[in-house]
Scaffold this motif. Structure first.
Motif, PDB file in Angstrom:
ATOM      1  N   GLN A 130       0.829  -1.204   0.000  1.00  0.00           N
ATOM      2  CA  GLN A 130       0.000   0.000   0.000  1.00  0.00           C
ATOM      3  C   GLN A 130       0.867   1.260   0.000  1.00  0.00           C
ATOM      4  N   TRP A 131       1.919   1.242   0.840  1.00  0.00           N
ATOM      5  CA  TRP A 131       2.797   2.406   0.879  1.00  0.00           C
ATOM      6  C   TRP A 131       3.511   2.609  -0.465  1.00  0.00           C
ATOM      7  N   GLY A 132       3.847   1.512  -1.142  1.00  0.00           N
ATOM      8  CA  GLY A 132       4.491   1.635  -2.445  1.00  0.00           C
ATOM      9  C   GLY A 132       3.615   2.349  -3.448  1.00  0.00           C
ATOM     10  N   ALA A 133       2.311   2.078  -3.398  1.00  0.00           N
ATOM     11  CA  ALA A 133       1.381   2.769  -4.295  1.00  0.00           C
ATOM     12  C   ALA A 133       1.283   4.246  -3.939  1.00  0.00           C
ATOM     13  N   LEU A 134       1.110   4.544  -2.654  1.00  0.00           N
ATOM     14  CA  LEU A 134       0.939   5.933  -2.243  1.00  0.00           C
ATOM     15  C   LEU A 134       2.189   6.766  -2.500  1.00  0.00           C
ATOM     16  N   LEU A 135       3.349   6.172  -2.288  1.00  0.00           N
ATOM     17  CA  LEU A 135       4.586   6.930  -2.431  1.00  0.00           C
ATOM     18  C   LEU A 135       4.799   7.413  -3.858  1.00  0.00           C
ATOM     19  N   LEU A 136       4.272   6.672  -4.825  1.00  0.00           N
ATOM     20  CA  LEU A 136       4.422   7.086  -6.225  1.00  0.00           C
ATOM     21  C   LEU A 136       3.694   8.397  -6.518  1.00  0.00           C
ATOM     22  N   LEU A 137       2.730   8.752  -5.679  1.00  0.00           N
ATOM     23  CA  LEU A 137       2.029  10.025  -5.873  1.00  0.00           C
ATOM     24  C   LEU A 137       2.860  11.219  -5.433  1.00  0.00           C
ATOM     25  N   GLN A 168      21.348   2.031  -0.034  1.00  0.00           N
ATOM     26  CA  GLN A 168      20.709   0.749   0.225  1.00  0.00           C
ATOM     27  C   GLN A 168      19.384   0.617  -0.528  1.00  0.00           C
ATOM     28  N   SER A 169      18.700   1.726  -0.753  1.00  0.00           N
ATOM     29  CA  SER A 169      17.360   1.665  -1.347  1.00  0.00           C
ATOM     30  C   SER A 169      17.349   1.044  -2.735  1.00  0.00           C
ATOM     31  N   SER A 189       9.310   2.260  -5.946  1.00  0.00           N
ATOM     32  CA  SER A 189       8.957   2.516  -4.548  1.00  0.00           C
ATOM     33  C   SER A 189       8.886   1.214  -3.750  1.00  0.00           C
ATOM     34  N   LEU A 190       8.424   0.139  -4.368  1.00  0.00           N
ATOM     35  CA  LEU A 190       8.410  -1.149  -3.677  1.00  0.00           C
ATOM     36  C   LEU A 190       9.827  -1.604  -3.355  1.00  0.00           C
ATOM     37  N   LEU A 191      10.752  -1.385  -4.274  1.00  0.00           N
ATOM     38  CA  LEU A 191      12.151  -1.748  -4.047  1.00  0.00           C
ATOM     39  C   LEU A 191      12.740  -0.937  -2.897  1.00  0.00           C
ATOM     40  N   TRP A 192      12.519   0.373  -2.910  1.00  0.00           N
ATOM     41  CA  TRP A 192      13.042   1.210  -1.828  1.00  0.00           C
ATOM     42  C   TRP A 192      12.505   0.757  -0.461  1.00  0.00           C
ATOM     43  N   LEU A 193      11.220   0.544  -0.404  1.00  0.00           N
ATOM     44  CA  LEU A 193      10.592   0.205   0.876  1.00  0.00           C
ATOM     45  C   LEU A 193      11.090  -1.138   1.395  1.00  0.00           C
ATOM     46  N   ARG A 194      11.167  -2.117   0.516  1.00  0.00           N
ATOM     47  CA  ARG A 194      11.646  -3.423   0.951  1.00  0.00           C
ATOM     48  C   ARG A 194      13.078  -3.344   1.473  1.00  0.00           C
ATOM     49  N   ASN A 195      13.934  -2.634   0.756  1.00  0.00           N
ATOM     50  CA  ASN A 195      15.332  -2.549   1.158  1.00  0.00           C
ATOM     51  C   ASN A 195      15.514  -1.754   2.454  1.00  0.00           C
ATOM     52  N   ASP A 200      16.451  -1.163   8.442  1.00  0.00           N
ATOM     53  CA  ASP A 200      15.992  -0.812   9.788  1.00  0.00           C
ATOM     54  C   ASP A 200      14.472  -0.706   9.753  1.00  0.00           C
ATOM     55  N   ALA A 201      13.812  -1.797  10.139  1.00  0.00           N
ATOM     56  CA  ALA A 201      12.354  -1.849  10.036  1.00  0.00           C
ATOM     57  C   ALA A 201      11.681  -0.842  10.963  1.00  0.00           C
ATOM     58  N   ALA A 202      12.232  -0.665  12.154  1.00  0.00           N
ATOM     59  CA  ALA A 202      11.627   0.284  13.096  1.00  0.00           C
ATOM     60  C   ALA A 202      11.723   1.710  12.571  1.00  0.00           C
TER      61      ALA A 202
END
Length: 539
Positions: free
Chosen positions: A120-127, A299-300, A345-351, A356-358
């Motif tokens: 969901q965040w990957g979709a929103l971040l593209l905006l 890293q992203s 955006s999906l790649l950035w978020l996953r990496n 650091d997930a927190a």
């Protein structure tokens, strides 16, 4: 840091980032509606290259090809205006409905990749990137690929992971969507070729090749494309010839460099916001916040091994296109980059979750708090752009397309009472404004009605039907007299063509201008109109 697994469903340690407080699709829908309004206000007209009017001209009749592009976007435009009124705001609504479907495809792809709430965040971040906001306002052959590519990638994963009838259905849909990509723009061949990397490099992809599913998808793809290929073959390979003309045959390094930088140029706001927010939310290391930001930025983009499906989905279209440009196969155009970043955006978020997930969880919470304020800033900028264009008298903003179209059609009807105007040629594709704004059943043809592009666009019996040739003359401080009409290429061609047929070659010059508080300047535009009565004798 432990090594990262290349599996599609990689497991990550640390907390799962929270979902957006509001449903992502509601946030995206409201943002798309707002962007549609902002694009309408800021631009004044559809677009300066008349791509959107060209799309409408091709949509007037169902055909399997055009003299320039494959036909899918014309079909979409035709279906849209079968329901919606022919207005600028409705066209902008189509542009951003296209974006919303694209974001839904990105979210579906993220779920197929096992990213959980990050989808969901990957979709929103593209905006927060240009291809999905400012550039998406012009619906054309590039922007229509925004939804096609992520949905096709998602169906590829669905096909190789499912079995039985579900796998068969996913494979059929994969073939249909892959064909739709090619019917949208031949450039999609780069995207489809890029899908081979995750297929061959991931164990699941290689096992998929040993099943009937990829061959079912390939058969459906070929069958769906066949009518278009047959049309192209029967019409002198016109569409392929136009695509071939776009190839430079040599390496143009400035174009290669611009395309190489396109991931940063087009997606910079979203990438910077995410990396900086992640660095600010993370622990302070030796070197401080700046070093953390550099580490997050680096890293992203990193892959998680050779079998990293998400990395190849994100990287392959850019890399293959760049390779073709370096080899001189194609002269790269930076608008081609509009659809390539569907998985960025999906790649950035996953990496960054792996880093650091927190910190990512905190960063996303901060970005959500900035969501509506950022849209408010965009709204203020759109109003500022509109005011600047109005006060500085920019021609594209003041061009009176609707007013001129209605004035020209009404003038023709007043001079020819009881007769029907059937077609309009002349300056392509601005002449399509007559059909879009004034007379929807008016056939629009490129240039002269007996030219090859005109015959491919509308092979009607133009000789026995009333028509006109339209030549826009641009903004004028004072409307010219017929004898003083500027000798533009359109005017010269129209006059020579009419004279060769023994018809009067003097144009009728009409003027129109925009009115209202949003258009404080008086800026008339002139248009030369040439009548072409029915039963024009051959030369």
């Amino acid at each position: 840091m432990p090594p990262l697994a290349p599996s599609v469903d990689s497991a990550f340690s640390g907390s799962q980032p929270a979902a957006p407080r509001q449903a992502w699709w509601q946030m995206a829908a409201l943002a798309c509606l707002l962007w549609a309004w902002m694009s309408t206000v800021a631009n004044g007209n559809l677009d300066s290259q008349f791509d959107m009017l060209e799309n409408y001209a091709w949509s007037q009749s169902f055909r399997w090809g055009t003299h320039k592009h494959p036909p899918l976007f014309a079909w979409v435009v035709g279906a849209w205006f079968a329901v919606f009124p022919q207005t600028d705001w409705a066209y902008r609504l189509l542009s951003y409905a296209n974006v919303w479907v694209a974001l839904a495809g990105v979210a579906a792809l993220g779920r197929r990749l096992g990213l959980g709430t990050l989808a969901q965040w990957g979709a929103l971040l593209l905006l927060w990137s240009f291809p999905y906001t400012t550039l998406a306002g012009k619906f054309n052959a590039n922007s229509q690929l925004l939804p096609l590519w992520p949905w096709t990638a998602a169906l590829l994963l669905a096909s190789w992971r499912a079995s039985g009838w579900r796998g068969g259905c996913a494979s059929v849909l994969l073939g249909l969507l892959a064909a739709a990509c090619m019917l949208g723009k031949y450039y999609s061949g780069v995207f489809l070729a890029g899908l081979l990397a995750p297929v061959f490099l991931h164990p699941q992809g290689r096992r998929w090749l040993l099943t009937p599913r990829p061959w079912l998808a390939l058969a459906v793809f070929a069958l769906a494309l066949w009518p278009h290929l047959d049309w192209v073959a029967q019409h002198g390979w016109a569409t392929l010839a136009y695509a071939a003309d776009q190839n430079g045959g040599q390496t143009v390094w400035r174009h290669v460099l611009r395309f190489a930088l396109s991931p940063l140029l087009y997606w910079l706001p979203a990438w910077l916001a995410l990396c900086l927010a992640h660095a600010a939310a993370g622990r302070r290391e030796a070197g401080g916040w700046r070093r953390a930001a550099v580490r997050a930025a680096w890293q992203s983009w990193r892959p998680q091994g050779w079998g990293d499906t998400l990395f190849w989905l994100a990287f392959a279209p850019w890399a293959l296109t760049l390779g073709f440009g370096v080899a001189g196969v194609a002269e790269l155009s930076i608008p081609w980059a509009i659809p390539i970043g569907y998985a960025f955006s999906l790649l950035w978020l996953r990496n960054l979750r792996a880093l650091d997930a927190a910190a990512l969880n905190t960063a996303l919470a901060r970005l959500q708090r900035a969501w509506w304020p950022a849209l408010a800033v965009a709204l203020a900028l759109a109003l500022g752009v509109a005011a600047f264009r109005a006060l500085t008298g920019q021609a594209d903003y003041y061009r009176p397309s609707r007013e001129a179209a209605q004035a020209i059609v009404q003038d023709w009807q007043a001079r020819h009472p009881g007769q029907t105007l059937h077609w309009a040629g002349g300056e392509w594709a601005e002449n399509a404004m007559l059909a879009f704004y004034a007379q929807p059943n008016l056939h629009t043809v490129p240039g002269l009605p007996d030219s090859l592009p005109a015959r491919l666009t509308w092979p009607g019996p133009w000789q026995s039907l009333n028509g006109l040739l339209l030549c826009p003359l641009g903004p004028l401080s004072q409307a010219p007299q017929p004898a003083a009409v500027p000798a533009t290429q359109c005017v010269a061609q129209a006059q020579a063509w009419l004279a060769a047929r023994g018809q009067p070659a003097a144009p009728r010059v009409l003027t129109a201008q925009r009115h209202g508080w949003a258009f404080p300047r008086a800026m008339p535009f002139a248009y030369a109109v040439f009548d072409v009565p029915a039963a024009t004798p051959a030369p």
